[in-house]
Design a protein around this motif. Structure first.
Motif, PDB file in Angstrom:
ATOM      1  N   SER A  18       0.851  -1.186   0.000  1.00 29.23           N
ATOM      2  CA  SER A  18       0.000   0.000   0.000  1.00 29.23           C
ATOM      3  C   SER A  18       0.877   1.223   0.000  1.00 29.23           C
ATOM      4  O   SER A  18       1.949   1.221   0.622  1.00 29.23           O
ATOM      5  CB  SER A  18      -0.911   0.006   1.235  1.00 29.23           C
ATOM      6  OG  SER A  18      -1.386   1.301   1.521  1.00 29.23           O
ATOM      7  N   TYR A  20       0.174   3.875   1.547  1.00 29.49           N
ATOM      8  CA  TYR A  20      -0.245   4.694   2.678  1.00 29.49           C
ATOM      9  C   TYR A  20       0.226   4.155   4.029  1.00 29.49           C
ATOM     10  O   TYR A  20      -0.443   4.304   5.039  1.00 29.49           O
ATOM     11  CB  TYR A  20      -1.763   4.855   2.666  1.00 29.49           C
ATOM     12  CG  TYR A  20      -2.268   5.336   1.326  1.00 29.49           C
ATOM     13  CD1 TYR A  20      -1.747   6.499   0.729  1.00 29.49           C
ATOM     14  CD2 TYR A  20      -3.230   4.622   0.623  1.00 29.49           C
ATOM     15  CE1 TYR A  20      -2.178   6.921  -0.508  1.00 29.49           C
ATOM     16  CE2 TYR A  20      -3.684   5.055  -0.620  1.00 29.49           C
ATOM     17  CZ  TYR A  20      -3.144   6.198  -1.181  1.00 29.49           C
ATOM     18  OH  TYR A  20      -3.576   6.621  -2.424  1.00 29.49           O
ATOM     19  N   GLY A  23      -1.092  -1.901   5.053  1.00 28.89           N
ATOM     20  CA  GLY A  23      -2.082  -2.517   4.178  1.00 28.89           C
ATOM     21  C   GLY A  23      -3.487  -2.098   4.544  1.00 28.89           C
ATOM     22  O   GLY A  23      -3.790  -1.841   5.712  1.00 28.89           O
ATOM     23  N   THR A  24      -4.367  -2.015   3.541  1.00 23.42           N
ATOM     24  CA  THR A  24      -5.757  -1.620   3.776  1.00 23.42           C
ATOM     25  C   THR A  24      -6.697  -2.581   3.053  1.00 23.42           C
ATOM     26  O   THR A  24      -6.266  -3.512   2.385  1.00 23.42           O
ATOM     27  CB  THR A  24      -6.024  -0.184   3.278  1.00 23.42           C
ATOM     28  OG1 THR A  24      -6.039  -0.187   1.841  1.00 23.42           O
ATOM     29  CG2 THR A  24      -4.967   0.779   3.786  1.00 23.42           C
ATOM     30  N   LYS A  27      -7.543  -1.696  -3.024  1.00 27.13           N
ATOM     31  CA  LYS A  27      -7.150  -2.342  -4.273  1.00 27.13           C
ATOM     32  C   LYS A  27      -6.180  -3.504  -4.044  1.00 27.13           C
ATOM     33  O   LYS A  27      -6.328  -4.567  -4.649  1.00 27.13           O
ATOM     34  CB  LYS A  27      -6.517  -1.303  -5.198  1.00 27.13           C
ATOM     35  CG  LYS A  27      -5.943  -1.852  -6.506  1.00 27.13           C
ATOM     36  CD  LYS A  27      -5.378  -0.744  -7.368  1.00 27.13           C
ATOM     37  CE  LYS A  27      -4.115  -0.151  -6.763  1.00 27.13           C
ATOM     38  NZ  LYS A  27      -2.950  -1.090  -6.843  1.00 27.13           N
ATOM     39  N   ASP A  28      -5.186  -3.307  -3.198  1.00 30.79           N
ATOM     40  CA  ASP A  28      -4.189  -4.356  -2.989  1.00 30.79           C
ATOM     41  C   ASP A  28      -4.788  -5.586  -2.318  1.00 30.79           C
ATOM     42  O   ASP A  28      -4.334  -6.712  -2.560  1.00 30.79           O
ATOM     43  CB  ASP A  28      -3.020  -3.805  -2.175  1.00 30.79           C
ATOM     44  CG  ASP A  28      -2.192  -2.815  -2.986  1.00 30.79           C
ATOM     45  OD1 ASP A  28      -1.440  -3.257  -3.862  1.00 30.79           O
ATOM     46  OD2 ASP A  28      -2.322  -1.599  -2.748  1.00 30.79           O
ATOM     47  N   ASP A  73      -9.609   2.017   3.697  1.00 28.51           N
ATOM     48  CA  ASP A  73      -8.965   2.412   2.439  1.00 28.51           C
ATOM     49  C   ASP A  73      -9.260   3.877   2.133  1.00 28.51           C
ATOM     50  O   ASP A  73     -10.419   4.263   1.946  1.00 28.51           O
ATOM     51  CB  ASP A  73      -9.464   1.517   1.308  1.00 28.51           C
ATOM     52  CG  ASP A  73      -8.841   1.874  -0.023  1.00 28.51           C
ATOM     53  OD1 ASP A  73      -7.623   2.113  -0.057  1.00 28.51           O
ATOM     54  OD2 ASP A  73      -9.574   1.918  -1.027  1.00 28.51           O
ATOM     55  N   ASP A  75      -8.370   5.605  -0.546  1.00 30.23           N
ATOM     56  CA  ASP A  75      -8.795   5.793  -1.936  1.00 30.23           C
ATOM     57  C   ASP A  75     -10.307   5.622  -2.071  1.00 30.23           C
ATOM     58  O   ASP A  75     -10.963   6.343  -2.835  1.00 30.23           O
ATOM     59  CB  ASP A  75      -8.088   4.791  -2.857  1.00 30.23           C
ATOM     60  CG  ASP A  75      -6.620   5.128  -3.057  1.00 30.23           C
ATOM     61  OD1 ASP A  75      -6.299   6.328  -3.143  1.00 30.23           O
ATOM     62  OD2 ASP A  75      -5.790   4.197  -3.131  1.00 30.23           O
ATOM     63  N   ARG A 472       5.741  -5.990   5.820  1.00 28.23           N
ATOM     64  CA  ARG A 472       4.864  -5.732   4.682  1.00 28.23           C
ATOM     65  C   ARG A 472       5.473  -6.345   3.425  1.00 28.23           C
ATOM     66  O   ARG A 472       6.694  -6.342   3.240  1.00 28.23           O
ATOM     67  CB  ARG A 472       4.682  -4.231   4.456  1.00 28.23           C
ATOM     68  CG  ARG A 472       4.029  -3.514   5.615  1.00 28.23           C
ATOM     69  CD  ARG A 472       3.968  -2.023   5.337  1.00 28.23           C
ATOM     70  NE  ARG A 472       3.102  -1.739   4.201  1.00 28.23           N
ATOM     71  CZ  ARG A 472       3.180  -0.638   3.467  1.00 28.23           C
ATOM     72  NH1 ARG A 472       4.117   0.253   3.699  1.00 28.23           N
ATOM     73  NH2 ARG A 472       2.337  -0.441   2.477  1.00 28.23           N
TER      74      ARG A 472
END
Length: 497
Positions: A18, A20, A23-24, A27-28, A73, A75, A472
């Motif tokens: 991610s 940012y 992880g969120t 999309k990922d 997320d 986004d 990560r």
């Protein structure tokens, strides 16, 4: 719990790539689901998704019911018109693409989420009202608890002024009115989290991927669960723990492990038919497709350590609720898909509890080569029962490649002979293939192991702090070549359920 012969991957949301900082559920996460599908996998196992507290462990949370706001997320919030790109895309979230910096997240994530929440509350949806009503049994206390924690500069609730510490209804009513906007903020964050969570879960399920989630046996002392319901725990008149949780000395630690969690007052739980436990398990069985219950042996007997003890050596075993709790649970909410983490100090009564429950237990292949343990062969595949979930290692173990370098030389030599390893650089594949070839109904391997990573990517080293929970995956590592190789072996070993 009936499982077709299948396999999955352990990968916590925080570990997803991610831009940012962590992880969120964006999309990922969906791309990882797609990778699982291409790899022939059937399960995605994650760690608890609850908010982390001091030490960043998902097993020491402020709430057993809430979701972690870091996983929201950004986004998605931008797409919904709740954020502008300039408000979050240029922020330095700290850490690196391979490590989470929780300090930076704590300082920088909440101001961004507050912007989104303020815009949302200008015209809150009917879905938000429904969410608050359906989850009021935990959400009201959680939002108030987090508001009070912020008012007290993050101090544990035992250090708050006495009226708030003791959950005085009049004092809390006044604060609820005075700080209603802050309380709403914490409710909105949970609405954001679970809205995105249900979308991600549906995306996975529609593609044939079930999500295995985690229920920590104990709750943190500094949690809304203990603050709002002290009667459920072994506390004294000052609401301090009488005894605390941990595990006894063993081959890994001469003084045992002192976890510090408050212990449950099982007499109180038994008297009201285990309602708190039934609600907790039933709730999480709706959040996840399959629930792994951590430290399952604690239901048989638990290790109680005096609260002021310097280590765990002076603890003693106490009797737990046993099968009575699970019979009450099944009567109330029906059979559930549950995995029992039955690792650690085993006794005949724990084995009987597992058998009586009908839940599959766990096997960890790395344990099979630990010659310090007299029963290490129980974890070798030729001794696996079919009805079990087998792992190369869990989040508390080193990666396979890390284990090859950190384990005792005699243990590594045994592993090499047992698995016929000729090239140690590919040893992680040899260990995974040994697992996949076993009779275990379900096998789970860590994402770090399919990537062949070493100890630098280990998720957690028990009884240590400072470097855990931060690994990560780099962007692009879950590529077509890896998916194809996994898919090939998944089919060879008949795990393409």
């Amino acid at each position: 719990m009936l499982i077709l012969r299948s396999s999955g991957i352990l990968m916590h949301i925080s570990s997803l790539p991610s831009p940012y900082g962590v992880g969120t559920m964006g999309k990922d996460a969906r791309e990882f689901v797609d990778f699982l599908v291409r790899s022939g996998q059937s399960y995605w196992q994650i760690l608890p998704v609850c908010p982390t507290s001091y030490g960043d462990s998902p097993y020491q949370s402020y709430s057993t019911f809430a979701g972690n706001p870091y996983f929201i997320d950004l986004d998605k919030l931008e797409q919904e018109g709740l954020l502008e790109a300039c408000e979050f895309k240029d922020i330095d979230w700290g850490g690196t693409s391979e490590k989470v910096d929780y300090g930076e997240l704590y300082n920088k994530r909440y101001p961004v989420l507050k912007l989104a929440a303020e815009r949302f509350l200008q015209a809150p949806s009917e879905a938000f009202d429904t969410f608050c009503a359906e989850n009021g049994f935990w959400l009201e206390d959680y939002a108030l608890f987090m508001t009070l924690k912020n008012m007290n500069d993050g101090l544990p609730w035992l250090e708050w002024e006495i009226a708030c510490r003791n959950h005085d209804s009049k004092a809390l009513e006044n604060i609820g009115e005075e700080k209603k906007d802050d309380i709403l903020f914490w409710k909105v964050l949970q609405f954001f989290f679970f809205s995105q969570w249900h979308e991600l879960s549906a995306y996975a399920n529609e593609r044939g991927i079930d999500i295995i989630g985690d229920l920590p046996f104990y709750v943190a002392l500094d949690s809304v669960d203990v603050w709002a319901h002290p009667e459920l725990f072994q506390l004294d008149g000052e609401r301090q723990p009488v005894d605390v949780a941990g595990c006894p000395p063993d081959g890994f630690s001469a003084t045992g492990q002192l976890w510090g969690n408050p212990l449950f007052d099982w007499n109180v739980h038994r008297a009201d038919g285990y309602s708190w436990w039934i609600r907790r398990i039933g709730y999480l069985c709706k959040v996840y497709n399959v629930l792994r219950i951590d430290h399952f042996r604690g239901f048989d007997s638990y290790y109680a350590i005096p609260h002021d003890a310097p280590d765990a050596s002076s603890g003693r075993w106490q009797e737990g609720p046993g099968i009575e709790l699970f019979r009450a649970m099944e009567e109330a909410i029906g059979p559930q898909r549950i995995i029992a983490e039955d690792l650690g100090f085993m006794t005949d009564s724990v084995r009987q509890l597992l058998k009586d429950s009908g839940f599959p237990g766990m096997k960890v292949l790395e344990f099979g080569f630990d010659t310090r343990e007299p029963n290490h062969a129980d974890y070798l595949p030729y001794n696996y029962p079919e009805h079990c979930v087998a792992y190369t290692g869990t989040h508390d173990n080193d990666t396979v490649q890390g284990w090859f370098t950190s384990a005792e030389p005699a243990d590594v030599a045994l592993a090499k002979d047992y698995m016929r390893i000729t090239n140690m650089s590919d040893g992680h594949w040899d260990m995974m293939k040994e697992l996949w070839a076993s009779v275990a109904e379900l096998t789970i391997v860590q994402a770090q192991d399919i990537l062949g990573l070493g100890s630098e990517s280990r998720m957690n080293t028990p009884s240590t702090m400072g470097a855990n929970w931060s690994w990560r995956a780099l962007p692009g590592v879950f590529d077509e070549n890896l998916a194809g190789k996994l898919n090939y072996f998944t089919k060879i070993y008949g795990r393409d359920a």
